[in-house]
Design an enzyme around this catalytic site. Structure first.
Site, PDB file in Angstrom:
ATOM      1  CG  HIS A  12      -1.742   1.134   1.123  1.00 10.68           C
ATOM      2  ND1 HIS A  12      -3.325   0.897   1.572  1.00 10.68           N
ATOM      3  CD2 HIS A  12      -1.820   2.605   1.158  1.00 10.68           C
ATOM      4  CE1 HIS A  12      -3.860   2.133   1.525  1.00 10.68           C
ATOM      5  NE2 HIS A  12      -2.901   3.218   1.350  1.00 10.68           N
ATOM      6  CG  HIS A  14      -0.763   7.036  -1.023  1.00 15.05           C
ATOM      7  ND1 HIS A  14      -1.808   7.342  -1.520  1.00 15.05           N
ATOM      8  CD2 HIS A  14      -0.931   6.319   0.144  1.00 15.05           C
ATOM      9  CE1 HIS A  14      -2.753   6.692  -0.750  1.00 15.05           C
ATOM     10  NE2 HIS A  14      -2.395   6.197   0.292  1.00 15.05           N
ATOM     11  NE  ARG A  16       0.689  12.003  -1.809  1.00  9.36           N
ATOM     12  CZ  ARG A  16      -0.209  11.324  -1.244  1.00  9.36           C
ATOM     13  NH1 ARG A  16      -1.365  10.850  -1.826  1.00  9.36           N
ATOM     14  NH2 ARG A  16      -0.194  11.777   0.102  1.00  9.36           N
ATOM     15  CG  ASN A  40      -4.836   8.546  -3.035  1.00  7.33           C
ATOM     16  OD1 ASN A  40      -3.936   8.087  -3.566  1.00  7.33           O
ATOM     17  ND2 ASN A  40      -5.056   9.173  -1.973  1.00  7.33           N
ATOM     18  CE  LYS A  95      -7.760   2.033  -0.458  1.00  7.47           C
ATOM     19  NZ  LYS A  95      -6.642   3.021  -0.188  1.00  7.47           N
ATOM     20  CG  HIS A 134      -9.540   4.571   3.610  1.00  6.80           C
ATOM     21  ND1 HIS A 134      -8.516   5.285   3.565  1.00  6.80           N
ATOM     22  CD2 HIS A 134     -10.247   4.749   4.779  1.00  6.80           C
ATOM     23  CE1 HIS A 134      -8.630   6.066   4.665  1.00  6.80           C
ATOM     24  NE2 HIS A 134      -9.595   5.764   5.252  1.00  6.80           N
ATOM     25  CG  HIS A 168      -5.078   2.054   5.737  1.00  4.62           C
ATOM     26  ND1 HIS A 168      -6.235   2.292   6.128  1.00  4.62           N
ATOM     27  CD2 HIS A 168      -4.844   2.810   4.860  1.00  4.62           C
ATOM     28  CE1 HIS A 168      -7.007   2.809   5.296  1.00  4.62           C
ATOM     29  NE2 HIS A 168      -6.115   3.184   4.406  1.00  4.62           N
ATOM     30  CG  ASP A 240      -1.537   4.614   4.096  1.00  5.49           C
ATOM     31  OD1 ASP A 240      -1.449   5.322   3.066  1.00  5.49           O
ATOM     32  OD2 ASP A 240      -2.443   5.100   4.993  1.00  5.49           O
ATOM     33  CG  HIS A 244       0.354  15.137   2.424  1.00 12.31           C
ATOM     34  ND1 HIS A 244      -0.585  15.367   1.373  1.00 12.31           N
ATOM     35  CD2 HIS A 244      -0.130  14.031   2.985  1.00 12.31           C
ATOM     36  CE1 HIS A 244      -1.681  14.662   1.653  1.00 12.31           C
ATOM     37  NE2 HIS A 244      -1.261  13.726   2.512  1.00 12.31           N
ATOM     38  CB  ALA A 256      -4.761  12.900   6.532  1.00 13.24           C
TER      39      ALA A 256
HETATM   40  C1  NCD Z   1      -3.455   8.791   2.326  1.00 10.11           C
HETATM   41  C2  NCD Z   1      -2.921  10.060   1.166  1.00 10.11           C
HETATM   42  O1  NCD Z   1      -2.502  10.939   1.686  1.00 10.11           O
HETATM   43  O2  NCD Z   1      -2.954   9.774   0.155  1.00 10.11           O
HETATM   44  N1  NCD Z   1      -3.660   9.546   3.509  1.00 10.11           N
HETATM   45  C3  NCD Z   1      -3.484   8.875   4.721  1.00 10.11           C
HETATM   46  O3  NCD Z   1      -3.594   9.651   5.877  1.00 10.11           O
HETATM   47  N2  NCD Z   1      -3.249   7.603   5.006  1.00 10.11           N
HETATM   48  C4  NCD Z   1      -4.685   8.496   1.863  1.00 10.11           C
HETATM   49  C5  NCD Z   1      -5.202   7.303   2.602  1.00 10.11           C
HETATM   50  O4  NCD Z   1      -4.652   6.048   2.380  1.00 10.11           O
HETATM   51  O5  NCD Z   1      -5.997   7.351   3.473  1.00 10.11           O
HETATM   52 ZN    ZN Z   2      -3.288   5.048   1.778  1.00  6.85          ZN
END
Ligand code: NCD
Ligand code: ZN
Length: 335
Positions: A12, A14, A16, A40, A95, A134, A168, A240, A244, A256
């Site tokens: 899992h 991200h 970007r 996402n 997802k 999720h 998660h 996960d 950011h 988040a």
């Molecule tokens: C994730 C994100 O920033 O894309 N944020 C997070 O707090 N885990 C999205 C997600 O997996 O919920």
């Molecule tokens: Zn995630």
């Protein structure tokens, strides 16, 4: 002391896009063999063409690292059998996000029930495409995951041939649900094995530990730790890792997501060693996922050693977990 990990997997992740992709993708590609890439983006990845194009951008960002991005589509309840059959060879999973529940999930599903999702979920069962979820309601923040457990159970019962991955997980309730249904599986992050809500908000607010689902109680962390350390056969590591930029985290209205990709394996080694369970780490970070997803990733051998490492304060614009702190394990070699 050393440990050799064969083919570490992050189930899992991200990555970007654009500049952020260029910063973070090489960090995962260095130490992991493959990862499930979350869809996402803005806008989310919803077509086969977008999957292919995003995969190419990831490949470009990682250069010649030996790393397999396992792509996903962002769940829509109008995906037809024909559409999925076409898309299947480009994706590893789909997802599902409840609408608005987390970062970039506005286009998610507003009513998650077995009746309205029937056509798409039957098609996915037939095509053997796993569903990653999720799992949070829109209730009180500490109860959101607990309130979602009946939804997981309903879907698992109504679609017995669908592999459902509870992404998660953060609660004891989810851990208990896992063994009630043969087709429920789970990922666990690094940070949820380490922190509780006390670490996030019990003292001065720690924006770099703020994520969805929010870290929970001590008994929840204990339940997660227990199944991770024992290498439960339905539980996989999924970081996960969700980067950011610093300005979006250290802000009034903190985004988040916890960024852990560059330190994940080292800190997992530290944690498993502390509990005298290093022998189970291989299963948690690779073997179990290969069985659940039924795939054979390209081999990568990562040797970790017990040697202090100071975590960088920042990677370009992103502050990692444990920024500037010393951790007790490092990467010794990668081949
Ligand atoms: C994730 C994100 O920033 O894309 N944020 C997070 O707090 N885990 C999205 C997600 O997996 O919920
Ligand atoms: Zn995630």
């Amino acid at each position: 002391m050393q440990i050799t990990l064969n083919t570490p997997l992050d189930m899992h992740l991200h990555l970007r896009d654009n500049e952020m992709l260029k910063t973070v993708a090489p960090l995962s590609a260095q130490t992991f063999s493959a990862a499930i890439i979350m869809p996402n983006l803005v806008p989310p990845i919803t077509t086969k063409e977008e999957v292919k194009a995003y995969k190419n951008r990831i490949k470009e960002a990682i250069g010649d690292e030996n790393f397999d991005p396992l792509m996903t589509l962002f769940f829509k309840d109008d995906y037809s059998y024909e559409f999925l059959k076409e898309a299947k060879n480009e994706i590893t999973a789909i997802k599902l996000y409840p609408a608005g529940i987390t970062t970039n999930s506005e286009g998610g599903v507003s009513s998650i029930d077995s009746e309205s999702l029937k056509n798409t979920l039957e098609a996915m069962s037939e095509l053997n495409i796993p569903l990653c979820i999720h799992g949070e309601s829109n209730g009180f923040v500490m109860d959101r995951e607990k309130e979602f457990v009946p939804v997981y159970e309903d879907l698992a019962t109504k679609f017995p041939n669908l592999k459902i991955i509870m992404e998660h997980i953060t609660t004891k309730d989810s851990v208990e649900a896992l063994d009630r249904h043969p087709n429920l599986y789970a990922t666990i992050t690094l940070h949820h094995l380490l922190v509780t809500l006390d670490d996030v908000a019990g003292g001065m607010l720690q924006p770099h530990l703020f994520c969805k689902p929010i870290a929970k109680r001590y008994e929840d962390r204990e339940a997660l730790l227990k199944i991770a350390l024992e290498a439960h056969p339905k539980v996989m590591f999924g970081s996960d890792s969700a980067p950011h930029p610093q300005h979006a985290k250290e802000a009034c209205g903190c985004a988040a997501g916890v960024f852990t990709a560059p330190i994940a394996l080292q800190v997992l080694a530290e944690l498993f060693e502390k509990h005298d369970k290093l022998d189970n780490l291989q299963k948690f970070v690779s073997d179990t996922a290969q069985k659940i997803y039924d795939f054979k990733p390209a081999e990568k051998i990562v040797v970790l050693e017990k040697k202090p490492f100071t975590v960088p304060a920042i990677y370009d614009t992103v502050v990692p977990m444990y920024a500037g702190e010393e951790i007790s394990w490092s990467i010794a070699s990668i081949s």
